[in-house]
Design a protein around this motif. Structure first.
Motif, PDB file in Angstrom:
ATOM      1  N   ASP A  22      39.449  49.389  54.678  1.00 23.91           N
ATOM      2  CA  ASP A  22      40.283  48.183  54.562  1.00 23.91           C
ATOM      3  C   ASP A  22      39.797  47.284  53.434  1.00 23.91           C
ATOM      4  O   ASP A  22      40.591  46.743  52.666  1.00 23.91           O
ATOM      5  CB  ASP A  22      40.289  47.401  55.883  1.00 23.91           C
ATOM      6  CG  ASP A  22      41.126  48.061  56.957  1.00 23.91           C
ATOM      7  OD1 ASP A  22      41.974  48.915  56.622  1.00 23.91           O
ATOM      8  OD2 ASP A  22      40.924  47.716  58.139  1.00 23.91           O
ATOM      9  N   GLU A  23      38.481  47.132  53.332  1.00 27.32           N
ATOM     10  CA  GLU A  23      37.899  46.311  52.274  1.00 27.32           C
ATOM     11  C   GLU A  23      38.213  46.890  50.895  1.00 27.32           C
ATOM     12  O   GLU A  23      38.574  46.159  49.964  1.00 27.32           O
ATOM     13  CB  GLU A  23      36.388  46.221  52.479  1.00 27.32           C
ATOM     14  CG  GLU A  23      35.679  45.312  51.512  1.00 27.32           C
ATOM     15  CD  GLU A  23      34.187  45.254  51.802  1.00 27.32           C
ATOM     16  OE1 GLU A  23      33.411  45.368  50.835  1.00 27.32           O
ATOM     17  OE2 GLU A  23      33.812  45.091  52.976  1.00 27.32           O
ATOM     18  N   ALA A  24      38.110  48.193  50.767  1.00 30.13           N
ATOM     19  CA  ALA A  24      38.392  48.847  49.482  1.00 30.13           C
ATOM     20  C   ALA A  24      39.858  48.692  49.096  1.00 30.13           C
ATOM     21  O   ALA A  24      40.182  48.451  47.931  1.00 30.13           O
ATOM     22  CB  ALA A  24      38.018  50.318  49.542  1.00 30.13           C
ATOM     23  N   LEU A  25      40.754  48.801  50.069  1.00 32.25           N
ATOM     24  CA  LEU A  25      42.187  48.671  49.781  1.00 32.25           C
ATOM     25  C   LEU A  25      42.570  47.253  49.376  1.00 32.25           C
ATOM     26  O   LEU A  25      43.575  47.045  48.715  1.00 32.25           O
ATOM     27  CB  LEU A  25      43.019  49.108  50.987  1.00 32.25           C
ATOM     28  CG  LEU A  25      43.083  50.610  51.240  1.00 32.25           C
ATOM     29  CD1 LEU A  25      43.818  50.886  52.546  1.00 32.25           C
ATOM     30  CD2 LEU A  25      43.748  51.326  50.083  1.00 32.25           C
ATOM     31  N   LYS A  26      41.766  46.287  49.775  1.00 31.17           N
ATOM     32  CA  LYS A  26      42.058  44.888  49.455  1.00 31.17           C
ATOM     33  C   LYS A  26      41.250  44.380  48.260  1.00 31.17           C
ATOM     34  O   LYS A  26      41.259  43.202  47.954  1.00 31.17           O
ATOM     35  CB  LYS A  26      41.761  44.011  50.678  1.00 31.17           C
ATOM     36  CG  LYS A  26      42.502  44.416  51.916  1.00 31.17           C
ATOM     37  CD  LYS A  26      43.729  43.596  52.108  1.00 31.17           C
ATOM     38  CE  LYS A  26      44.405  43.920  53.423  1.00 31.17           C
ATOM     39  NZ  LYS A  26      45.615  44.654  53.275  1.00 31.17           N
ATOM     40  N   ALA A  30      41.314  47.975  43.459  1.00 32.60           N
ATOM     41  CA  ALA A  30      42.481  48.627  44.062  1.00 32.60           C
ATOM     42  C   ALA A  30      43.762  47.983  43.563  1.00 32.60           C
ATOM     43  O   ALA A  30      44.760  48.667  43.313  1.00 32.60           O
ATOM     44  CB  ALA A  30      42.408  48.569  45.583  1.00 32.60           C
ATOM     45  N   GLU A  31      43.738  46.669  43.401  1.00 33.68           N
ATOM     46  CA  GLU A  31      44.913  45.949  42.883  1.00 33.68           C
ATOM     47  C   GLU A  31      45.255  46.431  41.474  1.00 33.68           C
ATOM     48  O   GLU A  31      46.410  46.728  41.172  1.00 33.68           O
ATOM     49  CB  GLU A  31      44.652  44.447  42.895  1.00 33.68           C
ATOM     50  CG  GLU A  31      45.816  43.618  42.377  1.00 33.68           C
ATOM     51  CD  GLU A  31      47.030  43.658  43.286  1.00 33.68           C
ATOM     52  OE1 GLU A  31      48.153  43.543  42.758  1.00 33.68           O
ATOM     53  OE2 GLU A  31      46.877  43.801  44.501  1.00 33.68           O
ATOM     54  N   ASP A  32      44.259  46.510  40.614  1.00 32.16           N
ATOM     55  CA  ASP A  32      44.493  46.937  39.231  1.00 32.16           C
ATOM     56  C   ASP A  32      45.016  48.366  39.163  1.00 32.16           C
ATOM     57  O   ASP A  32      45.987  48.646  38.463  1.00 32.16           O
ATOM     58  CB  ASP A  32      43.205  46.830  38.408  1.00 32.16           C
ATOM     59  CG  ASP A  32      42.752  45.395  38.206  1.00 32.16           C
ATOM     60  OD1 ASP A  32      43.576  44.470  38.379  1.00 32.16           O
ATOM     61  OD2 ASP A  32      41.561  45.193  37.882  1.00 32.16           O
ATOM     62  N   VAL A  33      44.368  49.254  39.898  1.00 35.22           N
ATOM     63  CA  VAL A  33      44.777  50.664  39.885  1.00 35.22           C
ATOM     64  C   VAL A  33      46.172  50.818  40.473  1.00 35.22           C
ATOM     65  O   VAL A  33      47.025  51.511  39.912  1.00 35.22           O
ATOM     66  CB  VAL A  33      43.751  51.533  40.646  1.00 35.22           C
ATOM     67  CG1 VAL A  33      44.268  52.946  40.848  1.00 35.22           C
ATOM     68  CG2 VAL A  33      42.423  51.545  39.920  1.00 35.22           C
ATOM     69  N   SER A  34      46.421  50.160  41.591  1.00 37.65           N
ATOM     70  CA  SER A  34      47.728  50.294  42.232  1.00 37.65           C
ATOM     71  C   SER A  34      48.831  49.708  41.364  1.00 37.65           C
ATOM     72  O   SER A  34      49.931  50.272  41.298  1.00 37.65           O
ATOM     73  CB  SER A  34      47.736  49.647  43.617  1.00 37.65           C
ATOM     74  OG  SER A  34      47.636  48.235  43.539  1.00 37.65           O
ATOM     75  N   ASP A  65      53.411  47.188  46.857  1.00 42.12           N
ATOM     76  CA  ASP A  65      52.296  46.451  46.253  1.00 42.12           C
ATOM     77  C   ASP A  65      51.713  45.408  47.196  1.00 42.12           C
ATOM     78  O   ASP A  65      50.526  45.113  47.138  1.00 42.12           O
ATOM     79  CB  ASP A  65      52.758  45.800  44.943  1.00 42.12           C
ATOM     80  CG  ASP A  65      51.596  45.208  44.147  1.00 42.12           C
ATOM     81  OD1 ASP A  65      50.527  45.860  44.106  1.00 42.12           O
ATOM     82  OD2 ASP A  65      51.765  44.125  43.585  1.00 42.12           O
ATOM     83  N   LYS A  66      52.520  44.867  48.078  1.00 45.64           N
ATOM     84  CA  LYS A  66      52.039  43.862  49.038  1.00 45.64           C
ATOM     85  C   LYS A  66      50.939  44.398  49.951  1.00 45.64           C
ATOM     86  O   LYS A  66      50.133  43.647  50.476  1.00 45.64           O
ATOM     87  CB  LYS A  66      53.184  43.377  49.929  1.00 45.64           C
ATOM     88  CG  LYS A  66      54.200  42.528  49.226  1.00 45.64           C
ATOM     89  CD  LYS A  66      55.298  42.154  50.206  1.00 45.64           C
ATOM     90  CE  LYS A  66      56.437  41.479  49.504  1.00 45.64           C
ATOM     91  NZ  LYS A  66      57.561  41.220  50.434  1.00 45.64           N
ATOM     92  N   HIS A  67      50.930  45.716  50.150  1.00 38.47           N
ATOM     93  CA  HIS A  67      50.011  46.324  51.111  1.00 38.47           C
ATOM     94  C   HIS A  67      48.762  46.929  50.475  1.00 38.47           C
ATOM     95  O   HIS A  67      47.905  47.436  51.174  1.00 38.47           O
ATOM     96  CB  HIS A  67      50.738  47.392  51.901  1.00 38.47           C
ATOM     97  CG  HIS A  67      51.903  46.843  52.666  1.00 38.47           C
ATOM     98  ND1 HIS A  67      51.749  46.078  53.800  1.00 38.47           N
ATOM     99  CD2 HIS A  67      53.236  46.891  52.430  1.00 38.47           C
ATOM    100  CE1 HIS A  67      52.927  45.708  54.240  1.00 38.47           C
ATOM    101  NE2 HIS A  67      53.855  46.180  53.438  1.00 38.47           N
TER     102      HIS A  67
END
Length: 71
Positions: A22-26, A30-34, A65-67
């Motif tokens: 969960d921490e990694a996804l947030k 993760a934001e930049d890659v996604s 992207d919200k998730h």
């Protein structure tokens, strides 16, 4: 080791590391890659769908992207 054993091991690892996942996804990374991935995927899809569906592609991209990531 059969497929069921592998699936069960994966489930166990997921449960043991749920907080880290969960921490990694947030994370910012993760934001930049996604964002890069989602932008590329959305642009590729918009090249092949009729113009009237392109807004739906953008809407779907924004919802996904919200998730992922921290924004």
């Amino acid at each position: 080791m059969g497929v069921d054993d592998i699936v069960n091991k994966g489930k166990q690892l997921f449960e043991q590391n749920r907080d880290k996942i969960d921490e990694a996804l947030k994370s910012e990374k993760a934001e930049d890659v996604s964002d890069r991935f989602l932008d590329g995927a959305a642009e590729a899809v918009k090249k092949v769908v009729p113009e009237q569906h392109r807004a739906k592609v953008d809407e779907t991209r924004a919802n996904v992207d919200k998730h992922i990531g921290n924004e």
